[in-house]
Design a protein around this motif. Structure first.
Motif, PDB file in Angstrom:
ATOM      1  N   LEU A   6      71.349  59.341  28.875  1.00  0.00           N
ATOM      2  CA  LEU A   6      71.441  59.303  30.332  1.00  0.00           C
ATOM      3  C   LEU A   6      70.510  58.237  30.896  1.00  0.00           C
ATOM      4  O   LEU A   6      70.905  57.418  31.718  1.00  0.00           O
ATOM      5  CB  LEU A   6      71.102  60.670  30.916  1.00  0.00           C
ATOM      6  N   VAL A   7      69.285  58.211  30.429  1.00  0.00           N
ATOM      7  CA  VAL A   7      68.311  57.229  30.909  1.00  0.00           C
ATOM      8  C   VAL A   7      68.745  55.812  30.540  1.00  0.00           C
ATOM      9  O   VAL A   7      68.584  54.875  31.318  1.00  0.00           O
ATOM     10  CB  VAL A   7      66.908  57.552  30.354  1.00  0.00           C
ATOM     11  N   ALA A   8      69.343  55.652  29.353  1.00  0.00           N
ATOM     12  CA  ALA A   8      69.784  54.330  28.921  1.00  0.00           C
ATOM     13  C   ALA A   8      70.977  53.828  29.722  1.00  0.00           C
ATOM     14  O   ALA A   8      71.096  52.625  29.971  1.00  0.00           O
ATOM     15  CB  ALA A   8      70.134  54.360  27.434  1.00  0.00           C
ATOM     16  N   LEU A   9      71.855  54.723  30.157  1.00  0.00           N
ATOM     17  CA  LEU A   9      73.078  54.307  30.835  1.00  0.00           C
ATOM     18  C   LEU A   9      72.955  54.222  32.356  1.00  0.00           C
ATOM     19  O   LEU A   9      73.604  53.397  32.978  1.00  0.00           O
ATOM     20  CB  LEU A   9      74.221  55.271  30.498  1.00  0.00           C
ATOM     21  N   ALA A  10      72.173  55.072  32.947  1.00  0.00           N
ATOM     22  CA  ALA A  10      72.127  55.171  34.408  1.00  0.00           C
ATOM     23  C   ALA A  10      71.106  54.196  34.993  1.00  0.00           C
ATOM     24  O   ALA A  10      70.019  54.024  34.450  1.00  0.00           O
ATOM     25  CB  ALA A  10      71.779  56.582  34.837  1.00  0.00           C
ATOM     26  N   ASP A  11      71.488  53.579  36.108  1.00  0.00           N
ATOM     27  CA  ASP A  11      70.534  52.731  36.822  1.00  0.00           C
ATOM     28  C   ASP A  11      69.416  53.590  37.409  1.00  0.00           C
ATOM     29  O   ASP A  11      68.261  53.215  37.384  1.00  0.00           O
ATOM     30  CB  ASP A  11      71.243  51.947  37.927  1.00  0.00           C
ATOM     31  N   ASP A  12      69.794  54.733  37.973  1.00  0.00           N
ATOM     32  CA  ASP A  12      68.826  55.683  38.513  1.00  0.00           C
ATOM     33  C   ASP A  12      69.226  57.079  38.030  1.00  0.00           C
ATOM     34  O   ASP A  12      70.106  57.710  38.623  1.00  0.00           O
ATOM     35  CB  ASP A  12      68.812  55.623  40.041  1.00  0.00           C
ATOM     36  N   PRO A  13      68.632  57.560  36.939  1.00  0.00           N
ATOM     37  CA  PRO A  13      69.039  58.852  36.378  1.00  0.00           C
ATOM     38  C   PRO A  13      68.947  60.021  37.349  1.00  0.00           C
ATOM     39  O   PRO A  13      69.709  60.968  37.252  1.00  0.00           O
ATOM     40  CB  PRO A  13      68.077  59.059  35.204  1.00  0.00           C
ATOM     41  N   SER A  14      68.045  59.954  38.308  1.00  0.00           N
ATOM     42  CA  SER A  14      67.903  61.081  39.234  1.00  0.00           C
ATOM     43  C   SER A  14      69.124  61.250  40.117  1.00  0.00           C
ATOM     44  O   SER A  14      69.361  62.330  40.648  1.00  0.00           O
ATOM     45  CB  SER A  14      66.654  60.899  40.089  1.00  0.00           C
ATOM     46  N   VAL A  15      69.933  60.217  40.265  1.00  0.00           N
ATOM     47  CA  VAL A  15      71.133  60.310  41.106  1.00  0.00           C
ATOM     48  C   VAL A  15      72.230  61.109  40.406  1.00  0.00           C
ATOM     49  O   VAL A  15      72.918  61.902  41.045  1.00  0.00           O
ATOM     50  CB  VAL A  15      71.643  58.900  41.475  1.00  0.00           C
ATOM     51  N   VAL A  16      72.400  60.913  39.094  1.00  0.00           N
ATOM     52  CA  VAL A  16      73.497  61.580  38.384  1.00  0.00           C
ATOM     53  C   VAL A  16      73.084  62.875  37.698  1.00  0.00           C
ATOM     54  O   VAL A  16      73.935  63.643  37.284  1.00  0.00           O
ATOM     55  CB  VAL A  16      74.144  60.642  37.332  1.00  0.00           C
ATOM     56  N   LEU A  17      71.791  63.133  37.571  1.00  0.00           N
ATOM     57  CA  LEU A  17      71.335  64.349  36.907  1.00  0.00           C
ATOM     58  C   LEU A  17      71.465  65.541  37.844  1.00  0.00           C
ATOM     59  O   LEU A  17      70.938  65.523  38.953  1.00  0.00           O
ATOM     60  CB  LEU A  17      69.876  64.201  36.457  1.00  0.00           C
ATOM     61  N   PRO A  18      72.190  66.580  37.414  1.00  0.00           N
ATOM     62  CA  PRO A  18      72.283  67.782  38.251  1.00  0.00           C
ATOM     63  C   PRO A  18      70.923  68.458  38.390  1.00  0.00           C
ATOM     64  O   PRO A  18      69.987  68.149  37.669  1.00  0.00           O
ATOM     65  CB  PRO A  18      73.251  68.679  37.490  1.00  0.00           C
ATOM     66  N   ALA A  19      70.850  69.397  39.292  1.00  0.00           N
ATOM     67  CA  ALA A  19      69.608  70.143  39.501  1.00  0.00           C
ATOM     68  C   ALA A  19      69.229  70.877  38.216  1.00  0.00           C
ATOM     69  O   ALA A  19      70.100  71.330  37.475  1.00  0.00           O
ATOM     70  CB  ALA A  19      69.788  71.143  40.631  1.00  0.00           C
ATOM     71  N   PRO A  20      67.932  70.993  37.935  1.00  0.00           N
ATOM     72  CA  PRO A  20      67.527  71.696  36.713  1.00  0.00           C
ATOM     73  C   PRO A  20      67.932  73.160  36.743  1.00  0.00           C
ATOM     74  O   PRO A  20      67.977  73.777  37.802  1.00  0.00           O
ATOM     75  CB  PRO A  20      66.011  71.546  36.687  1.00  0.00           C
ATOM     76  N   ALA A  21      68.250  73.657  35.579  1.00  0.00           N
ATOM     77  CA  ALA A  21      68.646  75.063  35.449  1.00  0.00           C
ATOM     78  C   ALA A  21      67.478  75.839  34.846  1.00  0.00           C
ATOM     79  O   ALA A  21      66.606  75.266  34.213  1.00  0.00           O
ATOM     80  CB  ALA A  21      69.881  75.167  34.564  1.00  0.00           C
ATOM     81  N   ALA A  22      67.480  77.135  35.033  1.00  0.00           N
ATOM     82  CA  ALA A  22      66.356  77.958  34.573  1.00  0.00           C
ATOM     83  C   ALA A  22      66.228  78.013  33.055  1.00  0.00           C
ATOM     84  O   ALA A  22      65.195  77.652  32.532  1.00  0.00           O
ATOM     85  CB  ALA A  22      66.463  79.351  35.159  1.00  0.00           C
ATOM     86  N   PRO A  23      67.242  78.436  32.318  1.00  0.00           N
ATOM     87  CA  PRO A  23      67.045  78.500  30.865  1.00  0.00           C
ATOM     88  C   PRO A  23      67.175  77.112  30.232  1.00  0.00           C
ATOM     89  O   PRO A  23      67.732  76.196  30.810  1.00  0.00           O
ATOM     90  CB  PRO A  23      68.175  79.421  30.396  1.00  0.00           C
ATOM     91  N   VAL A  24      66.657  76.984  29.037  1.00  0.00           N
ATOM     92  CA  VAL A  24      66.709  75.708  28.314  1.00  0.00           C
ATOM     93  C   VAL A  24      68.150  75.272  28.087  1.00  0.00           C
ATOM     94  O   VAL A  24      68.471  74.085  28.175  1.00  0.00           O
ATOM     95  CB  VAL A  24      65.956  75.830  26.970  1.00  0.00           C
ATOM     96  N   VAL A  25      69.029  76.215  27.809  1.00  0.00           N
ATOM     97  CA  VAL A  25      70.438  75.882  27.596  1.00  0.00           C
ATOM     98  C   VAL A  25      71.029  75.263  28.858  1.00  0.00           C
ATOM     99  O   VAL A  25      71.830  74.333  28.796  1.00  0.00           O
ATOM    100  CB  VAL A  25      71.235  77.139  27.169  1.00  0.00           C
ATOM    101  N   GLY A  26      70.623  75.748  30.012  1.00  0.00           N
ATOM    102  CA  GLY A  26      71.096  75.180  31.266  1.00  0.00           C
ATOM    103  C   GLY A  26      70.612  73.751  31.452  1.00  0.00           C
ATOM    104  O   GLY A  26      71.347  72.893  31.932  1.00  0.00           O
ATOM    105  N   ASP A  27      69.367  73.475  31.075  1.00  0.00           N
ATOM    106  CA  ASP A  27      68.851  72.112  31.146  1.00  0.00           C
ATOM    107  C   ASP A  27      69.608  71.190  30.196  1.00  0.00           C
ATOM    108  O   ASP A  27      69.883  70.037  30.524  1.00  0.00           O
ATOM    109  CB  ASP A  27      67.360  72.080  30.818  1.00  0.00           C
TER     110      ASP A  27
END
Length: 72
Positions: A6-27
């Motif tokens: 994600l970091v390698a492909l996105a110009d700004d990863p924070s734009v395409v990254l969904p909100a963090p999820a509570a469990p590790v699997v969600g992240d």
């Protein structure tokens, strides 16, 4: 793996990254979704299924155990 892609492909990863999820699997799922969005954007794809992109990125071994088994 998908977070680094994600970091390698996105110009700004924070734009395409969904909100963090509570469990590790969600992240982990959020990293896969963010990677797929970044890949679609970078490759100018209007539509490509998220799980197809994820499978291509990990060569179909996302849920596979460590293969080949270690040699003792």
């Amino acid at each position: 793996m998908f977070a680094s892609l994600l970091v390698a492909l996105a110009d700004d990863p924070s734009v395409v990254l969904p909100a963090p999820a509570a469990p590790v699997v969600g992240d982990a799922g959020a990293a896969v979704v963010g990677f797929a969005a970044a890949a679609r954007s970078r490759l100018s794809m209007s539509f490509a299924p998220t799980w197809r992109l994820a499978s291509a990125a990990c060569h179909g071994r996302m849920l596979a155990p460590g293969w080949p088994p270690p040699v003792i």
